[in-house]
Write an enzyme that holds these catalytic residues in place. Structure first.
Site, mmCIF file in Angstrom:
data_model
loop_
_atom_site.group_PDB
_atom_site.id
_atom_site.type_symbol
_atom_site.label_atom_id
_atom_site.label_comp_id
_atom_site.label_asym_id
_atom_site.label_seq_id
_atom_site.Cartn_x
_atom_site.Cartn_y
_atom_site.Cartn_z
ATOM 1 N N CYS A 42 5.731 -0.219 7.642
ATOM 2 C CA CYS A 42 5.399 0.978 6.874
ATOM 3 C C CYS A 42 6.638 1.435 6.127
ATOM 4 C CB CYS A 42 4.921 2.086 7.812
ATOM 5 S SG CYS A 42 4.462 3.602 6.955
ATOM 6 N N LEU A 43 6.461 1.769 4.862
ATOM 7 C CA LEU A 43 7.600 2.226 4.056
ATOM 8 C C LEU A 43 8.185 3.518 4.613
ATOM 9 C CD1 LEU A 43 6.074 1.456 0.552
ATOM 10 C CD2 LEU A 43 7.913 0.188 1.704
ATOM 11 N N HIS A 101 -2.758 7.401 7.089
ATOM 12 C CA HIS A 101 -1.707 8.281 6.543
ATOM 13 C C HIS A 101 -2.306 9.603 6.059
ATOM 14 C CE1 HIS A 101 2.137 6.149 6.439
ATOM 15 N NE2 HIS A 101 1.580 5.053 5.942
ATOM 16 N N GLN A 123 2.977 10.023 1.792
ATOM 17 C CA GLN A 123 4.285 9.361 1.874
ATOM 18 C C GLN A 123 5.208 9.792 0.744
ATOM 19 O OE1 GLN A 123 2.379 5.264 2.373
ATOM 20 N NE2 GLN A 123 4.251 5.047 3.578
ATOM 21 N N GLY A 145 0.841 -1.188 0.000
ATOM 22 C CA GLY A 145 0.000 0.000 0.000
ATOM 23 C C GLY A 145 0.874 1.236 0.000
ATOM 24 N N HIS A 180 -4.696 1.387 7.408
ATOM 25 C CA HIS A 180 -3.339 1.953 7.558
ATOM 26 C C HIS A 180 -3.152 3.113 6.570
ATOM 27 C CE1 HIS A 180 1.239 1.151 7.866
ATOM 28 N NE2 HIS A 180 1.141 1.945 6.822
ATOM 29 N N GLU A 181 -3.601 2.928 5.329
ATOM 30 C CA GLU A 181 -3.425 3.983 4.311
ATOM 31 C C GLU A 181 -4.302 5.198 4.613
ATOM 32 O OE1 GLU A 181 -0.913 3.475 2.789
ATOM 33 O OE2 GLU A 181 -0.806 1.293 2.896
HETATM 34 O O1 GNR Z 1 3.988 -2.632 2.678
HETATM 35 C C1 GNR Z 1 3.285 -2.494 3.685
HETATM 36 N N1 GNR Z 1 2.937 -3.587 4.394
HETATM 37 C C2 GNR Z 1 1.983 -3.568 5.406
HETATM 38 C C3 GNR Z 1 1.886 -4.682 6.239
HETATM 39 C C4 GNR Z 1 0.947 -4.731 7.226
HETATM 40 C C5 GNR Z 1 0.080 -3.675 7.408
HETATM 41 C C6 GNR Z 1 0.175 -2.554 6.605
HETATM 42 C C7 GNR Z 1 1.117 -2.509 5.604
HETATM 43 S S1 GNR Z 1 1.197 -1.102 4.573
HETATM 44 C C8 GNR Z 1 2.882 -1.135 4.108
HETATM 45 C C9 GNR Z 1 3.195 -0.066 3.073
HETATM 46 C C10 GNR Z 1 2.945 1.305 3.644
HETATM 47 O O2 GNR Z 1 3.693 1.886 4.382
HETATM 48 N N2 GNR Z 1 1.795 1.870 3.356
HETATM 49 O O3 GNR Z 1 1.494 3.068 3.868
HETATM 50 NI NI NI Z 2 2.532 3.143 5.763
#
Ligand code: GNR
Ligand code: NI
Length: 170
Positions: free
Chosen positions: A95-96, A141, A51, A46, A137-138
């Site tokens: 999270c990246l 952000h 980001q 995601g 999660h997205e």
């Molecule tokens: O790549 C991602 N893996 C992930 C694993 C578990 C829960 C959420 C994520 S999102 C993350 C990529 C990211 O930072 N998206 O904002």
């Molecule tokens: Ni993230």
């Protein structure tokens, strides 16, 4: 198509609340494509526009395994949760923007999300499992919230300090 630099903590741009997209036009579609390419390359499942330093309510998601054919990426403008289950589920999240940190987070297990797709059509999607977690999660952000904000202040501060140090060290 272009790869976009991904911001990592600490960076105040990750804490800014993103603005709604007024129109899913060619500019927004191109940004979605660039975000998808950037996410695949990272690799991640995601990515949210903040980001990559863009404060607009846009997310991309694709749960396919890296290396596999990516068939149905989800490209969403103005995603919002219209239903969240009382039932919770826990996943180890990463999270990246918080590199190499993983921690368990509990969230609603099932959600329904309303969004505008790449073609400008309003859609709804019901999600569970990792997809439900990733969409939440997205969307967080977009409100300047990171998964580490769900952890205790002690754990979060340890993570922020460690990554600040690594960043200073280059
Ligand atoms: O790549 C991602 N893996 C992930 C694993 C578990 C829960 C959420 C994520 S999102 C993350 C990529 C990211 O930072 N998206 O904002
Ligand atoms: Ni993230």
């Amino acid at each position: 198509m272009a790869l976009l630099p991904i911001l990592t903590i600490p960076d105040n741009r990750l804490k800014v609340k993103a603005k709604p997209v007024a129109n899913v036009d060619g500019r927004v579609a191109a940004l979605m494509d660039d975000m998808l390419e950037t996410m695949y390359r990272a690799p991640g499942i995601g990515l949210a526009a903040p980001q990559v330093g863009v404060h607009e309510r846009i997310i991309v998601v694709d749960l396919s395994e890296p290396g596999q054919a990516r068939k149905a990426p989800l490209l969403m403008a103005n995603p919002r949760l219209i239903l969240s289950s009382d039932e919770q589920s826990t996943y180890e999240e990463g999270c990246l923007s918080v590199p190499e940190v993983y921690a368990e987070v509990s969230r609603p297990a099932q959600v329904k999300v309303r969004y505008v797709d790449r073609g400008g059509e309003e859609r709804e999607l019901e999600a569970d499992g990792l997809l439900a977690t990733c969409i939440q999660h997205e969307i967080e952000h977009l409100d300047g919230v990171l998964f580490i904000d769900h952890l205790s202040a002690l754990k979060r501060n340890m993570i922020v300090r460690k990554l600040s140090k690594l960043k200073r060290a280059g």
